[in-house]
Design a protein around this motif. Structure first.
Motif, PDB file in Angstrom:
ATOM      1  N   ASP A 227     -21.586 -53.699  97.795  1.00  0.00           N
ATOM      2  CA  ASP A 227     -22.790 -53.198  97.154  1.00  0.00           C
ATOM      3  C   ASP A 227     -22.660 -51.691  96.962  1.00  0.00           C
ATOM      4  O   ASP A 227     -21.843 -51.027  97.616  1.00  0.00           O
ATOM      5  N   VAL A 228     -23.467 -51.122  96.069  1.00  0.00           N
ATOM      6  CA  VAL A 228     -23.485 -49.672  95.871  1.00  0.00           C
ATOM      7  C   VAL A 228     -24.425 -49.013  96.868  1.00  0.00           C
ATOM      8  O   VAL A 228     -24.047 -48.129  97.634  1.00  0.00           O
ATOM      9  N   LYS A 229     -25.683 -49.453  96.882  1.00  0.00           N
ATOM     10  CA  LYS A 229     -26.685 -48.809  97.723  1.00  0.00           C
ATOM     11  C   LYS A 229     -26.731 -49.471  99.091  1.00  0.00           C
ATOM     12  O   LYS A 229     -27.167 -50.610  99.227  1.00  0.00           O
ATOM     13  N   MET A 230     -26.263 -48.736 100.117  1.00  0.00           N
ATOM     14  CA  MET A 230     -26.245 -49.239 101.484  1.00  0.00           C
ATOM     15  C   MET A 230     -26.552 -48.096 102.434  1.00  0.00           C
ATOM     16  O   MET A 230     -26.351 -46.926 102.091  1.00  0.00           O
ATOM     17  N   PRO A 231     -27.025 -48.421 103.643  1.00  0.00           N
ATOM     18  CA  PRO A 231     -27.301 -47.371 104.630  1.00  0.00           C
ATOM     19  C   PRO A 231     -26.017 -46.760 105.175  1.00  0.00           C
ATOM     20  O   PRO A 231     -24.945 -47.339 105.074  1.00  0.00           O
ATOM     21  N   ARG A 232     -26.152 -45.567 105.771  1.00  0.00           N
ATOM     22  CA  ARG A 232     -25.068 -44.819 106.439  1.00  0.00           C
ATOM     23  C   ARG A 232     -24.054 -44.259 105.461  1.00  0.00           C
ATOM     24  O   ARG A 232     -23.798 -43.070 105.435  1.00  0.00           O
ATOM     25  N   MET A 233     -23.456 -45.123 104.670  1.00  0.00           N
ATOM     26  CA  MET A 233     -22.480 -44.683 103.666  1.00  0.00           C
ATOM     27  C   MET A 233     -22.591 -45.619 102.475  1.00  0.00           C
ATOM     28  O   MET A 233     -22.482 -46.829 102.624  1.00  0.00           O
ATOM     29  N   ASN A 234     -22.861 -45.075 101.291  1.00  0.00           N
ATOM     30  CA  ASN A 234     -23.016 -45.970 100.149  1.00  0.00           C
ATOM     31  C   ASN A 234     -21.652 -46.440  99.644  1.00  0.00           C
ATOM     32  O   ASN A 234     -20.596 -45.955 100.075  1.00  0.00           O
TER      33      ASN A 234
ATOM     34  N   THR B 170     -20.042 -46.099  96.808  1.00  0.00           N
ATOM     35  CA  THR B 170     -19.191 -45.126  96.130  1.00  0.00           C
ATOM     36  C   THR B 170     -18.492 -44.216  97.132  1.00  0.00           C
ATOM     37  O   THR B 170     -17.293 -43.941  97.010  1.00  0.00           O
ATOM     38  N   GLU B 171     -19.218 -43.762  98.135  1.00  0.00           N
ATOM     39  CA  GLU B 171     -18.621 -42.923  99.179  1.00  0.00           C
ATOM     40  C   GLU B 171     -17.547 -43.685  99.944  1.00  0.00           C
ATOM     41  O   GLU B 171     -16.493 -43.130 100.275  1.00  0.00           O
ATOM     42  N   MET B 172     -17.822 -44.947 100.224  1.00  0.00           N
ATOM     43  CA  MET B 172     -16.857 -45.766 100.951  1.00  0.00           C
ATOM     44  C   MET B 172     -15.574 -45.948 100.147  1.00  0.00           C
ATOM     45  O   MET B 172     -14.463 -45.814 100.685  1.00  0.00           O
ATOM     46  N   VAL B 173     -15.714 -46.231  98.861  1.00  0.00           N
ATOM     47  CA  VAL B 173     -14.541 -46.417  98.007  1.00  0.00           C
ATOM     48  C   VAL B 173     -13.734 -45.128  97.917  1.00  0.00           C
ATOM     49  O   VAL B 173     -12.500 -45.141  97.975  1.00  0.00           O
ATOM     50  N   ARG B 174     -14.426 -44.000  97.812  1.00  0.00           N
ATOM     51  CA  ARG B 174     -13.725 -42.719  97.766  1.00  0.00           C
ATOM     52  C   ARG B 174     -12.916 -42.488  99.044  1.00  0.00           C
ATOM     53  O   ARG B 174     -11.761 -42.045  98.995  1.00  0.00           O
ATOM     54  N   ALA B 175     -13.517 -42.815 100.195  1.00  0.00           N
ATOM     55  CA  ALA B 175     -12.822 -42.661 101.473  1.00  0.00           C
ATOM     56  C   ALA B 175     -11.612 -43.587 101.553  1.00  0.00           C
ATOM     57  O   ALA B 175     -10.557 -43.215 102.078  1.00  0.00           O
ATOM     58  N   LEU B 176     -11.746 -44.795 101.040  1.00  0.00           N
ATOM     59  CA  LEU B 176     -10.630 -45.736 101.031  1.00  0.00           C
ATOM     60  C   LEU B 176      -9.484 -45.221 100.169  1.00  0.00           C
ATOM     61  O   LEU B 176      -8.314 -45.291 100.560  1.00  0.00           O
ATOM     62  N   LYS B 177      -9.820 -44.701  98.995  1.00  0.00           N
ATOM     63  CA  LYS B 177      -8.792 -44.168  98.107  1.00  0.00           C
ATOM     64  C   LYS B 177      -8.081 -42.984  98.755  1.00  0.00           C
ATOM     65  O   LYS B 177      -6.858 -42.850  98.661  1.00  0.00           O
ATOM     66  N   ASP B 178      -8.846 -42.131  99.413  1.00  0.00           N
ATOM     67  CA  ASP B 178      -8.258 -40.974 100.088  1.00  0.00           C
ATOM     68  C   ASP B 178      -7.303 -41.383 101.204  1.00  0.00           C
ATOM     69  O   ASP B 178      -6.344 -40.675 101.523  1.00  0.00           O
ATOM     70  N   SER B 179      -7.584 -42.548 101.808  1.00  0.00           N
ATOM     71  CA  SER B 179      -6.739 -43.037 102.908  1.00  0.00           C
ATOM     72  C   SER B 179      -5.494 -43.759 102.400  1.00  0.00           C
ATOM     73  O   SER B 179      -4.643 -44.156 103.189  1.00  0.00           O
ATOM     74  N   GLY B 180      -5.423 -43.960 101.093  1.00  0.00           N
ATOM     75  CA  GLY B 180      -4.273 -44.652 100.515  1.00  0.00           C
ATOM     76  C   GLY B 180      -4.439 -46.146 100.377  1.00  0.00           C
ATOM     77  O   GLY B 180      -3.477 -46.859 100.096  1.00  0.00           O
ATOM     78  N   SER B 181      -5.642 -46.656 100.562  1.00  0.00           N
ATOM     79  CA  SER B 181      -5.891 -48.089 100.457  1.00  0.00           C
ATOM     80  C   SER B 181      -5.536 -48.612  99.066  1.00  0.00           C
ATOM     81  O   SER B 181      -5.825 -47.972  98.049  1.00  0.00           O
TER      82      SER B 181
ATOM     83  N   MET C 239     -17.633 -54.031  92.566  1.00  0.00           N
ATOM     84  CA  MET C 239     -18.859 -53.382  93.029  1.00  0.00           C
ATOM     85  C   MET C 239     -20.096 -54.088  92.476  1.00  0.00           C
ATOM     86  O   MET C 239     -20.138 -54.499  91.309  1.00  0.00           O
ATOM     87  N   LEU C 240     -21.107 -54.243  93.351  1.00  0.00           N
ATOM     88  CA  LEU C 240     -22.365 -54.889  92.995  1.00  0.00           C
ATOM     89  C   LEU C 240     -23.506 -53.882  93.075  1.00  0.00           C
ATOM     90  O   LEU C 240     -23.498 -53.010  93.940  1.00  0.00           O
ATOM     91  N   THR C 241     -24.488 -54.027  92.204  1.00  0.00           N
ATOM     92  CA  THR C 241     -25.675 -53.188  92.319  1.00  0.00           C
ATOM     93  C   THR C 241     -26.855 -53.840  91.613  1.00  0.00           C
ATOM     94  O   THR C 241     -26.692 -54.593  90.658  1.00  0.00           O
ATOM     95  N   ALA C 242     -28.029 -53.562  92.113  1.00  0.00           N
ATOM     96  CA  ALA C 242     -29.260 -54.032  91.461  1.00  0.00           C
ATOM     97  C   ALA C 242     -29.760 -53.002  90.470  1.00  0.00           C
ATOM     98  O   ALA C 242     -30.751 -53.211  89.801  1.00  0.00           O
ATOM     99  N   TYR C 243     -29.055 -51.891  90.384  1.00  0.00           N
ATOM    100  CA  TYR C 243     -29.504 -50.791  89.542  1.00  0.00           C
ATOM    101  C   TYR C 243     -28.552 -50.614  88.366  1.00  0.00           C
ATOM    102  O   TYR C 243     -27.406 -50.213  88.544  1.00  0.00           O
ATOM    103  N   ASN C 244     -29.045 -50.944  87.194  1.00  0.00           N
ATOM    104  CA  ASN C 244     -28.221 -50.852  85.990  1.00  0.00           C
ATOM    105  C   ASN C 244     -28.185 -49.398  85.530  1.00  0.00           C
ATOM    106  O   ASN C 244     -28.772 -49.021  84.535  1.00  0.00           O
ATOM    107  N   ASP C 245     -27.507 -48.572  86.293  1.00  0.00           N
ATOM    108  CA  ASP C 245     -27.482 -47.140  86.079  1.00  0.00           C
ATOM    109  C   ASP C 245     -26.098 -46.724  85.604  1.00  0.00           C
ATOM    110  O   ASP C 245     -25.112 -46.897  86.307  1.00  0.00           O
ATOM    111  N   PHE C 246     -26.012 -46.136  84.427  1.00  0.00           N
ATOM    112  CA  PHE C 246     -24.723 -45.795  83.846  1.00  0.00           C
ATOM    113  C   PHE C 246     -23.969 -44.776  84.691  1.00  0.00           C
ATOM    114  O   PHE C 246     -22.748 -44.764  84.724  1.00  0.00           O
TER     115      PHE C 246
END
Length: 254
Positions: A55-62, A64-75, A81-88
């Motif tokens: 999901d996009v909107k989650m507590p503690r770390m959303n 997008t932030e989680m994916v960025r951290a994964l990419k930085d770690s070399g994952s 990605m899922l979201t209830a918000y159709n936000d461009f």
């Protein structure tokens, strides 16, 4: 078999994704679930899944932030990605981070399955492109790798799929695979992040949810069909996992 984890803070949505998706037909197996970005990040780093549904909107770390951290770690995990918000703006951020697909909740029938199939096709193409092969081979005809399970785990999962209506246990499957119970228990937990017993329960409940959609079937008939001779015990297990009784679930499917 491709490893998948699901990260979603809304329990009914997460359970719905986990229990109503036919992972086996998608050549996948669920190896973990998390309710927020922090848990999801740790799980993804520990398990190195092939695909992450988040999901996009989650507590503690959303998301997008989680994916960025994964990419930085070399994952190298592929992200849906899922979201209830159709936000461009969310879509743009997700795509810039290399997210493979972006789905709007509530999901329509087939949306997630089609997305997973597309991602798996991409994984296969990457594997064969890197090896210089010009044609695609069918799956895991592939040698065992990080994209597949230990042969004993694959055999155990296949056995559960074929015999879930029977009275099976860790002992039964270990004997079938000609390995010790202790060894099967250890590697099953290590590779799937579930104990053998928990996996069997989840599998049976998932099958029962499919059967309960047939309004002609009684709860006791469904229970017996997925390996529960005690209907009361089945109902208790079902409610604990799904959040409602089998009867209530069947009514909602009407």
């Amino acid at each position: 078999m491709y490893k998948i984890i699901v990260i979603e803070d809304e329990t009914p949505v997460r359970r719905g994704i986990i229990l109503t998706t036919d992972w086996v037909s998608l050549e996948c197996v669920l190896v973990g679930e998390a309710a927020n970005g922090e848990e999801g990040l740790k799980m993804a780093l520990d398990l190195s899944p092939d695909i992450i549904i988040t999901d996009v909107k989650m507590p503690r770390m959303n998301g997008t932030e989680m994916v960025r951290a994964l990419k930085d770690s070399g994952s190298q995990s592929h992200i849906i990605m899922l979201t209830a918000y159709n936000d461009f703006n969310y879509v743009q951020s997700a795509l810039r981070l290399g997210v493979k697909d972006y789905l709007i909740k509530p999901l329509k029938n087939g949306d997630l399955e089609n997305s997973v199939k597309t991602v798996i096709d991409n994984i296969k193409n990457q594997i064969h492109a890197s090896s210089g092969e010009s044609t695609l081979l069918s799956v895991p005809n592939l040698p065992l790798s990080e994209h597949t399970f230990n042969k004993y785990i694959a055999g155990a999962i296949k056995y559960i799929d074929s015999h879930c209506r029977e009275d099976i246990s860790l002992t039964t499957v270990a004997r079938y695979l000609d390995i010790s119970e202790g060894y099967l228990s250890r590697i099953f937990k290590k590779e799937t992040n579930y104990t053998f017993t928990d996996y069997l329960i989840y599998y049976r409940i998932k099958m029962s949810m499919q059967l309960l959609k047939d309004q002609r079937l009684k709860v006791y008939e469904v229970a017996d069909s997925v390996g529960y001779s005690d209907t009361t015990y089945f109902s208790n297990q079902f409610k604990k996992i799904v959040g409602m009784s089998p009867t209530k679930y069947q009514e909602r499917c009407n």
